[in-house]
Design a protein around this motif. Sequence first.
Motif, PDB file in Angstrom:
ATOM      1  N   PHE A   3       1.298 -81.579  54.186  1.00 25.83           N
ATOM      2  CA  PHE A   3       0.523 -82.821  54.180  1.00 25.83           C
ATOM      3  C   PHE A   3      -0.074 -83.059  55.565  1.00 25.83           C
ATOM      4  N   GLU A   4      -1.382 -83.245  55.608  1.00 32.18           N
ATOM      5  CA  GLU A   4      -2.005 -83.744  56.828  1.00 32.18           C
ATOM      6  C   GLU A   4      -1.889 -85.268  56.819  1.00 32.18           C
ATOM      7  N   VAL A   5      -1.604 -85.838  57.988  1.00 31.22           N
ATOM      8  CA  VAL A   5      -1.461 -87.284  58.062  1.00 31.22           C
ATOM      9  C   VAL A   5      -1.991 -87.784  59.396  1.00 31.22           C
ATOM     10  N   GLN A   6      -2.848 -88.793  59.314  1.00 36.31           N
ATOM     11  CA  GLN A   6      -3.399 -89.442  60.502  1.00 36.31           C
ATOM     12  C   GLN A   6      -3.707 -90.880  60.147  1.00 36.31           C
ATOM     13  N   GLY A   7      -3.229 -91.795  60.955  1.00 35.45           N
ATOM     14  CA  GLY A   7      -3.494 -93.200  60.682  1.00 35.45           C
ATOM     15  C   GLY A   7      -2.957 -93.584  59.316  1.00 35.45           C
ATOM     16  N   GLY A   8      -3.839 -94.104  58.484  1.00 36.06           N
ATOM     17  CA  GLY A   8      -3.445 -94.485  57.133  1.00 36.06           C
ATOM     18  C   GLY A   8      -3.816 -93.468  56.076  1.00 36.06           C
ATOM     19  N   GLU A   9      -4.206 -92.270  56.500  1.00 32.69           N
ATOM     20  CA  GLU A   9      -4.687 -91.256  55.558  1.00 32.69           C
ATOM     21  C   GLU A   9      -3.682 -90.123  55.403  1.00 32.69           C
ATOM     22  N   ILE A  10      -3.349 -89.805  54.153  1.00 34.77           N
ATOM     23  CA  ILE A  10      -2.505 -88.658  53.815  1.00 34.77           C
ATOM     24  C   ILE A  10      -3.329 -87.697  52.966  1.00 34.77           C
ATOM     25  N   THR A  11      -3.350 -86.433  53.355  1.00 36.15           N
ATOM     26  CA  THR A  11      -4.132 -85.415  52.653  1.00 36.15           C
ATOM     27  C   THR A  11      -3.222 -84.247  52.305  1.00 36.15           C
ATOM     28  N   VAL A  12      -3.298 -83.752  51.083  1.00 31.29           N
ATOM     29  CA  VAL A  12      -2.577 -82.547  50.706  1.00 31.29           C
ATOM     30  C   VAL A  12      -3.401 -81.340  51.135  1.00 31.29           C
ATOM     31  N   ALA A  13      -2.841 -80.498  51.981  1.00 31.22           N
ATOM     32  CA  ALA A  13      -3.512 -79.269  52.395  1.00 31.22           C
ATOM     33  C   ALA A  13      -3.295 -78.210  51.314  1.00 31.22           C
ATOM     34  N   THR A  14      -4.377 -77.627  50.836  1.00 30.86           N
ATOM     35  CA  THR A  14      -4.273 -76.686  49.720  1.00 30.86           C
ATOM     36  C   THR A  14      -4.035 -75.249  50.173  1.00 30.86           C
ATOM     37  N   GLY A  15      -4.322 -74.926  51.421  1.00 29.13           N
ATOM     38  CA  GLY A  15      -3.945 -73.613  51.954  1.00 29.13           C
ATOM     39  C   GLY A  15      -4.732 -72.465  51.358  1.00 29.13           C
TER      40      GLY A  15
ATOM     41  N   ASN B 224      -1.521 -69.132  70.751  1.00 26.96           N
ATOM     42  CA  ASN B 224      -0.071 -69.040  70.589  1.00 26.96           C
ATOM     43  C   ASN B 224       0.464 -70.190  69.733  1.00 26.96           C
ATOM     44  N   TYR B 225      -0.007 -71.384  70.007  1.00 30.00           N
ATOM     45  CA  TYR B 225       0.416 -72.564  69.255  1.00 30.00           C
ATOM     46  C   TYR B 225      -0.041 -72.470  67.799  1.00 30.00           C
ATOM     47  N   ALA B 226      -1.299 -72.051  67.586  1.00 28.42           N
ATOM     48  CA  ALA B 226      -1.827 -71.928  66.231  1.00 28.42           C
ATOM     49  C   ALA B 226      -1.056 -70.887  65.433  1.00 28.42           C
ATOM     50  N   ALA B 227      -0.724 -69.766  66.058  1.00 25.42           N
ATOM     51  CA  ALA B 227       0.027 -68.725  65.363  1.00 25.42           C
ATOM     52  C   ALA B 227       1.419 -69.221  64.995  1.00 25.42           C
ATOM     53  N   ALA B 228       2.069 -69.942  65.909  1.00 25.19           N
ATOM     54  CA  ALA B 228       3.396 -70.484  65.619  1.00 25.19           C
ATOM     55  C   ALA B 228       3.335 -71.491  64.476  1.00 25.19           C
ATOM     56  N   LYS B 229       2.349 -72.353  64.503  1.00 20.39           N
ATOM     57  CA  LYS B 229       2.240 -73.384  63.472  1.00 20.39           C
ATOM     58  C   LYS B 229       1.852 -72.790  62.118  1.00 20.39           C
ATOM     59  N   ALA B 230       1.036 -71.740  62.120  1.00 18.08           N
ATOM     60  CA  ALA B 230       0.736 -71.041  60.872  1.00 18.08           C
ATOM     61  C   ALA B 230       2.004 -70.402  60.314  1.00 18.08           C
ATOM     62  N   GLY B 231       2.826 -69.852  61.203  1.00 19.28           N
ATOM     63  CA  GLY B 231       4.101 -69.295  60.770  1.00 19.28           C
ATOM     64  C   GLY B 231       5.013 -70.340  60.162  1.00 19.28           C
ATOM     65  N   ILE B 232       4.986 -71.542  60.709  1.00 23.08           N
ATOM     66  CA  ILE B 232       5.797 -72.633  60.164  1.00 23.08           C
ATOM     67  C   ILE B 232       5.330 -73.008  58.764  1.00 23.08           C
ATOM     68  N   ALA B 233       4.038 -73.000  58.536  1.00 20.32           N
ATOM     69  CA  ALA B 233       3.535 -73.272  57.187  1.00 20.32           C
ATOM     70  C   ALA B 233       4.049 -72.223  56.204  1.00 20.32           C
TER      71      ALA B 233
END
Length: 299
Positions: free
Chosen positions: A249-261, A168-177
């Motif tokens: 953008f994925e972000v954790q700690g000091g790392e920023i990553t562009v998600a290409t989808g 349910n959470y994954a489907a909602a978050k995919a919808g947000i993307a």
Amino acid sequence: MICAGRVVIVTGAGRGLGRAHALEFARQGAHVVVNDLGVQLDGSGGDDQPAERVAEEVRALGGKAEVHGADVSDWEQARELVDFAVERFGRLDVLVNNAGVVRDRMFVNLSEAEWDQVISVHLKGHAATLRHAAQHWRDRSKAGERVAARVINTTSGAGLFGSVGQTNYAAAKAGIAALTLNTAAELARYGVTVNAIAPSARTRMTEEVFAEMMARPDDGFDAMAPENVSPLVVWLGSAESGDVTGRVFEVQGGEITVATGWGRGPSRDAGRRWQPEEIGPAVRDLLAEAPTPEPVYGT
């Protein structure tokens, strides 16, 4: 002070990531509307004290803060939240959609209520606030004002790659993307950018899912601190970020990553209707040429 004078709504700002975002916006000169229902992790209860405490912290940093307890999954209350920001501060510049709940369950055990609650708060809660904010910005743009509005949505690695026990959470978050991509395209004409983050941080919602990553270090850099995510959110909320939209953008700690989808991969065109017996070999050839998908979390 890259957001000096900008008016910001942060939903779910009473704790965790939302609180960190609100405080960083305050440090950068913004006026903040702190939205939170103060509910428990499962959505039960309600308490205005978490939001009030964050508002006091904002004021202690020298910023201006107001509290509004709208349920963002309610279309009318989401409108009232946007109207409240405009009434108190004269306009709205930034919407940070952060509010959420979890009802983690293996899919075969998932109830209808658990599905509806998560989809409602996450996906509808993002759409409702954004819908009314978009109308405010469209009206300003059509009146001849130069708008520099920003939306930062909150998706998740679960929405990008899947997560066992969180359908349910994954489907909602995919919808947000998808909501982010579509509204970025539609609202650009009004001076609005729409981006999303997929954060990894220590919050009430993630402490069980990422238990092995949640330990605080004895010393040094705490890569799971929510405060690590907020600088990116604040920059995306600034006027400076006007050339960036429709990105995750994925972000954790000091790392920023562009998600290409999603992207179009290898294809075959038969130039005619395919015969069923031809499909198997063709699909297997395509899959052999395509990149290997990211693994689902928990597999």
